[in-house]
Design an enzyme around this catalytic site. Structure first.
Site, PDB file in Angstrom:
ATOM      1  N   TYR A 173     -12.948   2.542  13.195  1.00 45.40           N
ATOM      2  CA  TYR A 173     -11.529   2.779  12.914  1.00 45.40           C
ATOM      3  C   TYR A 173     -10.831   3.417  14.123  1.00 45.40           C
ATOM      4  N   GLN A 194     -13.016  10.524  15.096  1.00 44.55           N
ATOM      5  CA  GLN A 194     -13.382  11.181  13.835  1.00 44.55           C
ATOM      6  C   GLN A 194     -14.814  10.835  13.475  1.00 44.55           C
ATOM      7  N   ALA A 242      -0.783  -2.941   8.011  1.00 51.04           N
ATOM      8  CA  ALA A 242      -1.971  -3.214   7.180  1.00 51.04           C
ATOM      9  C   ALA A 242      -3.219  -2.644   7.845  1.00 51.04           C
ATOM     10  N   GLY A 297      -1.155  11.497  10.559  1.00 53.95           N
ATOM     11  CA  GLY A 297      -2.340  12.247  10.161  1.00 53.95           C
ATOM     12  C   GLY A 297      -2.687  11.864   8.733  1.00 53.95           C
ATOM     13  N   LYS A 344      -7.765   1.864  16.209  1.00 48.52           N
ATOM     14  CA  LYS A 344      -6.473   2.562  16.215  1.00 48.52           C
ATOM     15  C   LYS A 344      -6.064   2.971  17.630  1.00 48.52           C
ATOM     16  N   ASP A 376     -15.811   3.662   6.505  1.00 46.88           N
ATOM     17  CA  ASP A 376     -16.357   4.860   7.154  1.00 46.88           C
ATOM     18  C   ASP A 376     -17.866   4.983   6.992  1.00 46.88           C
ATOM     19  N   GLY A 399       0.821  -1.219   0.000  1.00 45.05           N
ATOM     20  CA  GLY A 399       0.000   0.000   0.000  1.00 45.05           C
ATOM     21  C   GLY A 399       0.851   1.264   0.000  1.00 45.05           C
ATOM     22  N   GLY A 400       0.186   2.406   0.118  1.00 40.97           N
ATOM     23  CA  GLY A 400       0.872   3.698   0.003  1.00 40.97           C
ATOM     24  C   GLY A 400       1.944   3.897   1.062  1.00 40.97           C
ATOM     25  N   ILE A 401       1.568   3.828   2.329  1.00 40.70           N
ATOM     26  CA  ILE A 401       2.546   4.030   3.402  1.00 40.70           C
ATOM     27  C   ILE A 401       3.461   2.813   3.510  1.00 40.70           C
TER      28      ILE A 401
HETATM   29  N1  CAA Z   1     -18.299  17.250  11.976  1.00 43.14           N
HETATM   30  C1  CAA Z   1     -19.589  17.581  12.147  1.00 43.14           C
HETATM   31  N2  CAA Z   1     -20.577  17.170  11.310  1.00 43.14           N
HETATM   32  C2  CAA Z   1     -20.214  16.404  10.265  1.00 43.14           C
HETATM   33  C3  CAA Z   1     -18.893  16.017  10.031  1.00 43.14           C
HETATM   34  C4  CAA Z   1     -17.915  16.482  10.930  1.00 43.14           C
HETATM   35  N3  CAA Z   1     -16.607  16.164  10.777  1.00 43.14           N
HETATM   36  N4  CAA Z   1     -18.852  15.241   8.931  1.00 43.14           N
HETATM   37  C5  CAA Z   1     -20.116  15.128   8.472  1.00 43.14           C
HETATM   38  N5  CAA Z   1     -20.940  15.849   9.282  1.00 43.14           N
HETATM   39  C6  CAA Z   1     -22.378  16.017   9.161  1.00 43.14           C
HETATM   40  C7  CAA Z   1     -22.801  16.533   7.805  1.00 43.14           C
HETATM   41  O1  CAA Z   1     -22.661  17.939   7.762  1.00 43.14           O
HETATM   42  C8  CAA Z   1     -24.263  16.106   7.743  1.00 43.14           C
HETATM   43  O2  CAA Z   1     -25.016  16.987   8.531  1.00 43.14           O
HETATM   44  P1  CAA Z   1     -26.595  17.256   8.213  1.00 43.14           P
HETATM   45  O3  CAA Z   1     -27.270  15.926   8.330  1.00 43.14           O
HETATM   46  O4  CAA Z   1     -26.981  18.224   9.256  1.00 43.14           O
HETATM   47  O5  CAA Z   1     -26.592  17.805   6.822  1.00 43.14           O
HETATM   48  C9  CAA Z   1     -24.204  14.775   8.476  1.00 43.14           C
HETATM   49  O6  CAA Z   1     -23.001  14.752   9.232  1.00 43.14           O
HETATM   50  C10 CAA Z   1     -24.146  13.603   7.512  1.00 43.14           C
HETATM   51  O7  CAA Z   1     -24.283  12.482   8.301  1.00 43.14           O
HETATM   52  P2  CAA Z   1     -24.578  11.089   7.677  1.00 43.14           P
HETATM   53  O8  CAA Z   1     -24.765  10.088   8.746  1.00 43.14           O
HETATM   54  O9  CAA Z   1     -25.658  11.235   6.648  1.00 43.14           O
HETATM   55  O10 CAA Z   1     -23.211  10.783   6.985  1.00 43.14           O
HETATM   56  P3  CAA Z   1     -22.863  10.371   5.519  1.00 43.14           P
HETATM   57  O11 CAA Z   1     -23.462   9.062   5.217  1.00 43.14           O
HETATM   58  O12 CAA Z   1     -23.109  11.525   4.614  1.00 43.14           O
HETATM   59  O13 CAA Z   1     -21.290  10.140   5.614  1.00 43.14           O
HETATM   60  C11 CAA Z   1     -19.055  10.425   6.449  1.00 43.14           C
HETATM   61  C12 CAA Z   1     -20.534  10.894   6.444  1.00 43.14           C
HETATM   62  C13 CAA Z   1     -18.875   8.973   6.026  1.00 43.14           C
HETATM   63  C14 CAA Z   1     -18.566  10.556   7.860  1.00 43.14           C
HETATM   64  C15 CAA Z   1     -18.292  11.326   5.476  1.00 43.14           C
HETATM   65  O14 CAA Z   1     -18.456  12.653   5.907  1.00 43.14           O
HETATM   66  C16 CAA Z   1     -16.798  11.038   5.447  1.00 43.14           C
HETATM   67  O15 CAA Z   1     -16.328  10.230   4.660  1.00 43.14           O
HETATM   68  N6  CAA Z   1     -16.026  11.722   6.290  1.00 43.14           N
HETATM   69  C17 CAA Z   1     -14.592  11.525   6.362  1.00 43.14           C
HETATM   70  C18 CAA Z   1     -14.228  10.538   7.410  1.00 43.14           C
HETATM   71  C19 CAA Z   1     -12.743  10.465   7.499  1.00 43.14           C
HETATM   72  O16 CAA Z   1     -12.046  11.423   7.877  1.00 43.14           O
HETATM   73  N7  CAA Z   1     -12.170   9.321   7.154  1.00 43.14           N
HETATM   74  C20 CAA Z   1     -10.749   9.173   7.146  1.00 43.14           C
HETATM   75  C21 CAA Z   1     -10.380   8.202   6.053  1.00 43.14           C
HETATM   76  S1  CAA Z   1      -8.639   8.168   5.803  1.00 43.14           S
HETATM   77  C22 CAA Z   1      -8.047   7.465   7.192  1.00 43.14           C
HETATM   78  O17 CAA Z   1      -8.748   6.885   7.979  1.00 43.14           O
HETATM   79  C23 CAA Z   1      -6.563   7.552   7.419  1.00 43.14           C
HETATM   80  C24 CAA Z   1      -6.292   8.160   8.717  1.00 43.14           C
HETATM   81  O18 CAA Z   1      -6.044   7.438   9.666  1.00 43.14           O
HETATM   82  C25 CAA Z   1      -6.231   9.614   8.855  1.00 43.14           C
HETATM   83  P1  NAP Z   2      -3.456   1.592   1.630  1.00 39.51           P
HETATM   84  O1  NAP Z   2      -2.653   2.273   0.577  1.00 39.51           O
HETATM   85  O2  NAP Z   2      -4.899   1.334   1.402  1.00 39.51           O
HETATM   86  O3  NAP Z   2      -2.710   0.222   1.986  1.00 39.51           O
HETATM   87  C1  NAP Z   2      -3.250  -0.699   2.887  1.00 39.51           C
HETATM   88  C2  NAP Z   2      -2.441  -1.972   2.816  1.00 39.51           C
HETATM   89  O4  NAP Z   2      -2.956  -2.890   3.793  1.00 39.51           O
HETATM   90  C3  NAP Z   2      -2.540  -2.670   1.464  1.00 39.51           C
HETATM   91  O5  NAP Z   2      -1.296  -3.256   1.145  1.00 39.51           O
HETATM   92  C4  NAP Z   2      -3.576  -3.758   1.729  1.00 39.51           C
HETATM   93  O6  NAP Z   2      -3.452  -4.892   0.911  1.00 39.51           O
HETATM   94  C5  NAP Z   2      -3.215  -4.131   3.156  1.00 39.51           C
HETATM   95  N1  NAP Z   2      -4.290  -4.857   3.805  1.00 39.51           N
HETATM   96  C6  NAP Z   2      -5.534  -4.403   4.098  1.00 39.51           C
HETATM   97  N2  NAP Z   2      -6.263  -5.366   4.671  1.00 39.51           N
HETATM   98  C7  NAP Z   2      -5.451  -6.453   4.753  1.00 39.51           C
HETATM   99  C8  NAP Z   2      -5.621  -7.772   5.248  1.00 39.51           C
HETATM  100  N3  NAP Z   2      -6.782  -8.178   5.801  1.00 39.51           N
HETATM  101  N4  NAP Z   2      -4.587  -8.629   5.159  1.00 39.51           N
HETATM  102  C9  NAP Z   2      -3.428  -8.246   4.615  1.00 39.51           C
HETATM  103  N5  NAP Z   2      -3.192  -7.015   4.130  1.00 39.51           N
HETATM  104  C10 NAP Z   2      -4.193  -6.139   4.193  1.00 39.51           C
HETATM  105  O7  NAP Z   2      -3.394   2.402   2.996  1.00 39.51           O
HETATM  106  P2  NAP Z   2      -2.268   3.334   3.609  1.00 39.51           P
HETATM  107  O8  NAP Z   2      -2.761   4.718   3.543  1.00 39.51           O
HETATM  108  O9  NAP Z   2      -0.941   2.980   3.079  1.00 39.51           O
HETATM  109  O10 NAP Z   2      -2.402   2.878   5.138  1.00 39.51           O
HETATM  110  C11 NAP Z   2      -1.463   2.051   5.769  1.00 39.51           C
HETATM  111  C12 NAP Z   2      -1.714   2.080   7.273  1.00 39.51           C
HETATM  112  O11 NAP Z   2      -1.583   3.407   7.754  1.00 39.51           O
HETATM  113  C13 NAP Z   2      -3.131   1.647   7.662  1.00 39.51           C
HETATM  114  O12 NAP Z   2      -3.093   0.907   8.854  1.00 39.51           O
HETATM  115  C14 NAP Z   2      -3.840   2.952   7.894  1.00 39.51           C
HETATM  116  O13 NAP Z   2      -4.919   2.812   8.779  1.00 39.51           O
HETATM  117  C15 NAP Z   2      -2.724   3.772   8.476  1.00 39.51           C
HETATM  118  N6  NAP Z   2      -2.907   5.200   8.347  1.00 39.51           N
HETATM  119  C16 NAP Z   2      -3.064   5.775   7.127  1.00 39.51           C
HETATM  120  C17 NAP Z   2      -3.199   7.145   7.046  1.00 39.51           C
HETATM  121  C18 NAP Z   2      -3.353   7.860   5.743  1.00 39.51           C
HETATM  122  O14 NAP Z   2      -3.622   9.047   5.804  1.00 39.51           O
HETATM  123  N7  NAP Z   2      -3.166   7.235   4.612  1.00 39.51           N
HETATM  124  C19 NAP Z   2      -3.213   7.905   8.216  1.00 39.51           C
HETATM  125  C20 NAP Z   2      -3.087   7.274   9.436  1.00 39.51           C
HETATM  126  C21 NAP Z   2      -2.910   5.919   9.491  1.00 39.51           C
HETATM  127  P3  NAP Z   2      -4.480  -5.208  -0.292  1.00 39.51           P
HETATM  128  O15 NAP Z   2      -3.838  -4.629  -1.486  1.00 39.51           O
HETATM  129  O16 NAP Z   2      -4.580  -6.671  -0.293  1.00 39.51           O
HETATM  130  O17 NAP Z   2      -5.778  -4.534   0.054  1.00 39.51           O
END
Ligand code: CAA
Ligand code: NAP
Length: 246
Positions: A152, A146, A88, A183, A156, A93, A13-15
């Site tokens: 998640y 979050q 991994a 982050g 974590k 979400d 993966g990316g990281i």
């Molecule tokens: N704070 C406050 N309100 C929020 C919010 C936030 N951060 N995010 C969404 N909302 C609100 C919206 O404004 C909306 O409000 P209204 O209903 O009043 O319009 C409401 O929440 C939507 O709620 P739903 O239950 O309908 O949510 P949804 O199905 O639209 O999906 C979500 C919401 C999935 C959370 C989407 O906003 C999302 O993907 N957010 C990002 C989550 C995130 O940061 N994920 C990180 C992924 S990467 C990662 O995980 C790596 C890492 O470690 C950093």
């Molecule tokens: P990514 O690009 O999606 O890579 C995830 C890796 O994990 C892939 O190689 C994937 O393999 C592997 N994996 C997932 N599920 C698995 C399973 N059940 N068995 C074996 N391998 C599995 O994600 P990334 O951003 O590099 O994230 C790496 C780590 O950093 C994760 O733990 C993530 O939560 C953490 N992290 C990421 C961020 C960010 O901003 N990107 C921030 C904080 C923490 P496949 O190809 O088989 O799916």
């Protein structure tokens, strides 16, 4: 510098790729796991073209038996594992009131269950050899929570609880156990967040941008270093200043 054997889960993966490459540049022999052999072989070939030779072994880290078999295969190819990076991970979400049991379990089993599944078959060897480095890749969202990530964030945060317990139990065996909490880094995982939501997140980062995988790999290399002997149970936040809690 002593050449060590390192296993980086999710190394394709990316990281994970950045961690594999950084550890290799530091002189270590590096392996990762895969679930999809075709994808993993293509990754391995692409890395080879860039001058990196990585071992690969099949294994789903969410499955204890598969993870143990993966560890044994890496040992067969490279020798005993001295450095383990539990990297991994996945996201599923959704707000908690919409979350189903599968979305909860997949994230808990993959992100937290994997720490047991992969570390358990590695730890005895490290204890016998009186040396080891274990690093969990947690997340800023394990520290601050979050919206949309109850599964998640729980997994974590749990990873750091795992770190600080293992750190205590294994200190007398020369094994250090630490956590890196990235982050938002610009990998596929973050690019899957809707663009408008992502833009709002980036606006909360004092350093004004997403992180780079190499910026996380650098910290992993630091914890894995021979000279990091007295650092254990630590959590290093690398998040562009988005969360400064301690
Ligand atoms: N704070 C406050 N309100 C929020 C919010 C936030 N951060 N995010 C969404 N909302 C609100 C919206 O404004 C909306 O409000 P209204 O209903 O009043 O319009 C409401 O929440 C939507 O709620 P739903 O239950 O309908 O949510 P949804 O199905 O639209 O999906 C979500 C919401 C999935 C959370 C989407 O906003 C999302 O993907 N957010 C990002 C989550 C995130 O940061 N994920 C990180 C992924 S990467 C990662 O995980 C790596 C890492 O470690 C950093
Ligand atoms: P990514 O690009 O999606 O890579 C995830 C890796 O994990 C892939 O190689 C994937 O393999 C592997 N994996 C997932 N599920 C698995 C399973 N059940 N068995 C074996 N391998 C599995 O994600 P990334 O951003 O590099 O994230 C790496 C780590 O950093 C994760 O733990 C993530 O939560 C953490 N992290 C990421 C961020 C960010 O901003 N990107 C921030 C904080 C923490 P496949 O190809 O088989 O799916």
């Amino acid at each position: 510098m002593t050449t060590r054997v390192a296993l980086v889960t999710g190394g394709t993966g990316g990281i994970g790729t950045a961690i594999c490459r950084h550890l290799a540049k530091l002189g270590h022999k590096v392996a990762t796991n895969y679930r999809d052999e075709t994808k993993a072989r293509a990754w391995q070939e692409a890395q080879r073209k860039d001058g990196f030779e990585f071992a690969i072994a099949p294994g789903d880290v969410a499955d204890a038996a598969a993870a143990e078999a993966m560890v044994r295969e890496v040992e067969k190819q490279l020798g005993p594992i001295d450095i383990l990076i539990n990297n991994a991970g996945i996201t599923r979400d959704t707000t908690f009131h919409k979350m189903n049991a599968l979305q909860w379990q997949e994230v808990i089993n993959t992100n937290l269950g994997s720490c047991f599944n992969v570390t358990r078959p590695v730890i005895d060897g490290m204890r016998n050899r009186k040396w080891g480095r274990i690093v969990q890749i947690s997340s800023i969202n394990g520290q601050k929570g979050q919206y949309g990530q109850a599964n998640y964030a729980a997994a974590k945060a749990g990873m750091h609880g795992f770190t600080i317990s293992l750190a205590q139990e294994n200190a007398k065996f020369g094994i250090t156990v630490n956590t890196v909490s990235p982050g938002y880094v610009g990998t596929d995982m973050v690019m899957a967040v809707p663009e408008d939501v992502r833009a709002k997140i980036v606006a909360q980062i004092p350093l004004g941008r997403l992180g780079e995988p190499d910026e996380i790999a650098y910290a992993v290399g630091f914890f894995a270093d021979e000279r990091a002997n007295w650092i254990t149970g630590a959590n290093l936040a690398i998040n562009g200043g988005q969360y400064m809690g301690w």
